[in-house]
Structure formats: C-alpha cells, structure tokens
Write an enzyme that holds these catalytic residues in place. Structure first.
Site, short mmCIF file in Angstrom:
data_model
loop_
_atom_site.label_atom_id
_atom_site.label_comp_id
_atom_site.label_asym_id
_atom_site.label_seq_id
_atom_site.Cartn_x
_atom_site.Cartn_y
_atom_site.Cartn_z
N LYS A 247 30.13 -104.72 -2.71
CA LYS A 247 28.89 -105.17 -2.05
C LYS A 247 27.85 -104.08 -2.18
O LYS A 247 28.20 -102.89 -2.34
CB LYS A 247 29.16 -105.44 -0.57
CG LYS A 247 28.18 -106.37 0.07
CD LYS A 247 28.49 -107.84 -0.23
CE LYS A 247 27.47 -108.78 0.32
NZ LYS A 247 27.89 -110.18 0.20
N GLY B 157 18.42 -120.48 5.53
CA GLY B 157 18.11 -119.92 4.22
C GLY B 157 18.90 -120.67 3.17
O GLY B 157 19.15 -121.87 3.29
N ASN B 158 19.35 -119.94 2.14
CA ASN B 158 20.07 -120.58 1.05
C ASN B 158 21.29 -121.35 1.57
O ASN B 158 21.43 -122.55 1.33
CB ASN B 158 20.50 -119.50 0.03
CG ASN B 158 21.39 -120.07 -1.07
OD1 ASN B 158 22.52 -120.45 -0.82
ND2 ASN B 158 20.86 -120.16 -2.27
N ALA B 159 22.16 -120.66 2.29
CA ALA B 159 23.41 -121.29 2.73
C ALA B 159 23.12 -122.44 3.72
O ALA B 159 23.63 -123.55 3.56
CB ALA B 159 24.31 -120.23 3.36
N GLY B 160 22.29 -122.17 4.71
CA GLY B 160 22.05 -123.15 5.76
C GLY B 160 21.33 -124.40 5.28
O GLY B 160 21.68 -125.53 5.65
P1 NAD Z 1 18.92 -116.15 3.24
O1 NAD Z 1 18.18 -114.89 3.22
O2 NAD Z 1 18.61 -117.19 2.23
O3 NAD Z 1 18.77 -116.85 4.68
C1 NAD Z 1 19.04 -116.21 5.89
C2 NAD Z 1 18.50 -117.12 6.99
O4 NAD Z 1 18.94 -116.61 8.25
C3 NAD Z 1 16.99 -117.19 7.06
O5 NAD Z 1 16.61 -118.52 7.33
C4 NAD Z 1 16.64 -116.32 8.26
O6 NAD Z 1 15.45 -116.71 8.89
C5 NAD Z 1 17.83 -116.60 9.13
N1 NAD Z 1 18.06 -115.59 10.16
C6 NAD Z 1 17.98 -114.24 10.08
N2 NAD Z 1 18.26 -113.69 11.27
C7 NAD Z 1 18.54 -114.72 12.12
C8 NAD Z 1 18.89 -114.80 13.47
N3 NAD Z 1 19.03 -113.70 14.21
N4 NAD Z 1 19.11 -116.02 14.01
C9 NAD Z 1 18.97 -117.14 13.25
N5 NAD Z 1 18.63 -117.11 11.98
C10 NAD Z 1 18.41 -115.93 11.41
O7 NAD Z 1 20.45 -115.75 3.21
P2 NAD Z 1 21.69 -116.61 2.74
O8 NAD Z 1 21.96 -116.30 1.34
O9 NAD Z 1 21.55 -118.02 3.18
O10 NAD Z 1 22.85 -115.90 3.59
C11 NAD Z 1 23.13 -116.26 4.95
C12 NAD Z 1 24.55 -115.83 5.27
O11 NAD Z 1 25.44 -116.41 4.33
C13 NAD Z 1 24.78 -114.31 5.18
O12 NAD Z 1 25.73 -113.91 6.14
C14 NAD Z 1 25.35 -114.14 3.79
O13 NAD Z 1 26.12 -112.96 3.68
C15 NAD Z 1 26.19 -115.38 3.72
N6 NAD Z 1 26.54 -115.76 2.35
C16 NAD Z 1 25.58 -116.17 1.46
C17 NAD Z 1 25.96 -116.50 0.18
C18 NAD Z 1 24.99 -117.02 -0.83
O14 NAD Z 1 25.43 -117.41 -1.93
N7 NAD Z 1 23.72 -117.11 -0.53
C19 NAD Z 1 27.30 -116.40 -0.22
C20 NAD Z 1 28.24 -116.00 0.72
C21 NAD Z 1 27.84 -115.68 1.99
#
Ligand code: NAD
Length: 418
Positions: free
Chosen positions: A107, A221-224
């Site tokens: 990481k 974000g991406n995942a949600g």
């Molecule tokens: P991202 O940057 O696309 O989105 C993050 C989201 O979380 C944003 O909407 C942001 O506004 C929100 N956020 C930040 N702080 C917050 C809080 N305190 N309360 C509520 N919302 C909040 O990131 P992502 O890629 O979607 O990653 C999100 C999670 O998923 C992380 O833990 C990341 O490690 C995990 N993850 C992502 C991937 C991937 O492929 N994108 C893969 C594995 C794990």
C-alpha cells in the site's frame, strides 16, 4: 490524533493474533506475518502554482510478497499515517490470498489534501512520487493502484513517469488506468460489484429476498456509488434509503433513485439537497433500520460507541477497516453478519490483477468475460470464508483471516522463509 485503540495497524495485528491463536500457528510464522517486510518513506518537493516549493511526505509499504509481487492502492489524504498504510498493506496481503490470486500485499500514501490542489500540482506530485518509489516498484516487485482520492488520471501520470524512468512501456506496473492506456474493462465498478456478489451469496444463505431489501451506503465515492447502482443492476434491489459523503447524508424511507443520486453527486459534489430526501448525519445513517449497510468511506466508523445501535442484518464492508475489533464482537453477538473488508472489497484488486494479466498478454477481454471471471473468484472466496466460519464457529472476519493466513503461511514455508 489516532489513539492506540483506533490505530489501524494495531487493529490489524490484533485481528491476526486472534486468528493465529485459533490455528495454533507456529510462533515464528506468526511473528513474520505481524510486520511489513519492507517500507520506504519519502519526501516529495513539488513546485506549487504560486511558485513556492512545498514538501510532501509519502510512503510505500510492501507487507508480504511470498505469494507474488505486492499489490495495493495509493491514497492521497491529509490524515494519512504510516500505520494506516501498514494496516492497509497487511489487509491487501490477506485480500489477495482470500481471493487466491498470485500476488502479495502492499500500500502507499501521500499526506496531502487533493481537494485543495490544482490538476497541475497533483500531476507534479504524482510524478515526483514515482521518481522516488520507482526504485522499489515494478511488474515483478510491487504494483500500485488507486484508492481514496486517487483517480485513473493519476494512475496514467504515474504509469507514464515509470515509462520515462525505464525507457520502455510496462503498463501493468500500475493498475486502475484509463481504458485507452491499458486499463481493464470492468475495473471502475469492480470493488462494489465484488461486494454485491458477496451480498447475493449471503442473501441465499440467510434466506433474505435481496430484491426487496432496504440498504444504505455510507461514503459516496467510487465504491459507494457503484454499490448503490449495482444493487439494482445485479439483484433488482431498488430500496436505497440513505447515502452520505464527508459533508453529511440524506434519507428517504421510500427509496432514492441510485442513478439520479450519482448524477446529482457528480453535478453538485455532494449528496445533501437531493430532492425528496431529508438530511441526516453520518452517525444516524449507520444506525438506520435497514437490511444491508455498506460502509464505503474510511476506517473506524463502527466502534464500541455505536455498534450496539447498528440494526442492519448484513454489514457489507466496502471500506477498509470500518469496524473496530470491539465493535466486531458486538455485531457478531447481535447476529449481524459482517462481510469483512478484505473479502467484501476484494473485487477491486481482482480486476486489477486481470488488468495486469491483460497488459502482460497485450490482449484485452470484453466486459462479460471480466464479470464472469470476477464472479467466479468472489463466489469461491465468499463460500471458502463462510465454510470456515461454520467450521470454527467464529465471526466472518476471523474466518477470512483463517483462510488467508494459512495460504500465506503455506507459501512462506514452501519457500523456506520460516
Ligand atoms: P473515494 O475517494 O472515491 O470516495 C470516498 C467517499 O467517502 C467520498 O464520497 C467521501 O466524501 C466519503 N467520505 C470521506 N470521509 C467520510 C466520512 N467521514 N463520512 C462519510 N463519508 C466520507 O474512495 P473509494 O475508492 O470509494 O474508497 C472508499 C473505501 O473503499 C476506502 O476505505 C477504500 O480503501 C476502500 N476500497 C476502495 C477500492 C477501490 O477500488 N476504489 C478498493 C478496495 C477498497
């Protein structure tokens, strides 16, 4: 300030210790799995748009490469710490093992606030990072990918910088790239898709009618965002009742149109104010009476303070480390089924691995092939973990550890490391 109790690396070690004890693991193997094999700390001077030079701090951790080159995302975050990166690198090791792909775990992170940086500043920072960590990454060594606040464009700059360093194209060194420069079809929604496949399998076991289930998504974000839309696309589930981002959340018990919500977030940069919803806090969202809760933001949002108030039947952890060990116990005792992070969100690294494979072949798969291969990997991993949970009568996170650490330990033994 992170307390020891909420220090993600301490939590990762605590989880490992619990699983190692159940397996009566050799103390030497256990000790080797408790620490990263290598890490690099870098300082990154970057010319800012105002002409001043600002020095950023960055990290790259290669936790364990027994099963193959280390792989793991790169975060741009103002609160990044080396212990967060270590924890995430450990979880990547267990993640690649649980889905049984021939990679280790790593990481990276940079302490910065990308929201306050221009595109040019972000590009210079990204390139500077590769100038520094270029010596330790590579197709056969360690392959970064996107994570929180890093994008396909950032991956493209990094892959390009590596090209200038080496003098040849090696696109597989960085995954999550845009499609025209060697990205894989299906990478953008892979994390959420893998999580939804797990939910599908679990719903069958728990006899939950997935199509009529209610669900809430914390972090948009991406995942949600993809979790919200794929619940409908894959399972026909339309009852998304709440979403939130870092600014706050919104709620509508009648259901929120996921596609429209994504459009709204893209246009306005927030979820607040979406027509027909009422504002709720992130804390309130987590405690809603829904069938499925998707924590999809950052670490430590379900703790001993709120675990008892969680009402969801399934907690599908798309985020890494959203639940503390104390909270895990509470949820398990309440009969809530947690699909643990490094299983639930393993779809991202799985398609990143497919991206590397396609880059190496220099031949690319169509979307249905990517989806089918991802489904096979996620479904097999989910059932391997569920069987372990039944066999040892442990919570699902510990069950996932039992699957993963045995796989890593076996390879370390075969290689003669321990
Ligand atoms: P991202 O940057 O696309 O989105 C993050 C989201 O979380 C944003 O909407 C942001 O506004 C929100 N956020 C930040 N702080 C917050 C809080 N305190 N309360 C509520 N919302 C909040 O990131 P992502 O890629 O979607 O990653 C999100 C999670 O998923 C992380 O833990 C990341 O490690 C995990 N993850 C992502 C991937 C991937 O492929 N994108 C893969 C594995 C794990």
């Amino acid at each position: 300030m992170t307390t020891d109790k909420h220090n993600p690396f301490k939590i990762a070690q605590q989880q490992l210790d619990e699983a190692a004890k159940i397996l009566d693991m050799d103390p030497g193997v256990h000790a080797a799995l408790r620490e990263p094999m290598r890490e690099l700390h870098v300082s990154l001077p970057v010319k800012m748009d105002n002409g001043e030079t600002k020095v950023f701090k960055g990290f790259r951790v290669q936790y364990n490469d027994a099963r193959g080159p280390t792989k793991g995302g790169l975060r741009f975050h103002q609160d990044e710490t080396i212990d967060t990166v270590r924890a995430l690198a450990a979880w990547m090791t267990w993640k690649t093992a649980v889905v049984d792909i021939p990679l280790g775990g790593g990481k990276g992170g940079i302490i910065c606030n990308p929201k306050e940086m221009s595109e040019g500043e972000l590009e210079r920072l990204s390139r500077q990072y590769v100038r520094q960590v270029g010596r330790m990454i590579g197709l056969r060594k360690d392959c970064p990918a996107p994570d929180v606040y890093t994008t396909p464009q950032i991956m493209a700059w990094m892959m390009d910088e590596f090209y200038w360093q080496k003098g040849y194209n090696e696109p597989g060194v960085i995954t999550g790239k845009p499609l025209p420069i060697g990205g894989s079809k299906g990478r953008n929604d892979a994390t959420a898709r893998g999580g939804v496949y797990c939910v599908r399998e679990l719903a069958k076991i728990l006899d939950i009618d997935a199509a009529n289930s209610t669900f809430a998504v914390q972090g948009f974000g991406n995942a949600g965002q993809y979790a919200a839309t794929l619940m409908d696309e894959i399972l026909g589930a339309k009852k998304l009742v709440a979403v939130s981002d870092s600014r706050g959340g919104v709620y509508n018990p009648e259901g929120i149109n996921a596609q429209e919500m994504v459009k709204f977030k893209l246009e306005t940069g927030k979820v607040e104010g979406f027509p027909g919803t009422k504002a709720i806090t992130n804390e309130e969202l987590l405690e809603l009476d829904v069938d499925i809760l998707f924590p999809s933001a950052l670490e430590n949002c379900i703790t001993d303070k709120n675990a008892d108030n969680i009402k969801a039947k399934i907690v599908a952890e798309l985020a890494n480390g959203p639940t503390t060990p104390e909270a895990d116990k509470v949820l398990h005792n309440k009969g809530i089924y947690v699909i643990p992070d490094f299983l639930c969100n393993a779809g991202g690294v799985t398609v990143s691995y497919f991206e590397m494979v396609q880059n190496n072949m220099n031949y690319y798969w169509e979307l249905p092939e990517v989806h089918a291969r991802l489904d096979d990997k996620m479904t097999a991993a989910f059932h391997a973990v569920h069987e372990m949970r039944e066999k040892y009568k442990v919570d699902t996170r510990i069950a996932a550890y039992l699957v993963s650490i045995q796989r890593v330990a076996e390879v370390m033994k075969l290689r003669g490391w321990v």
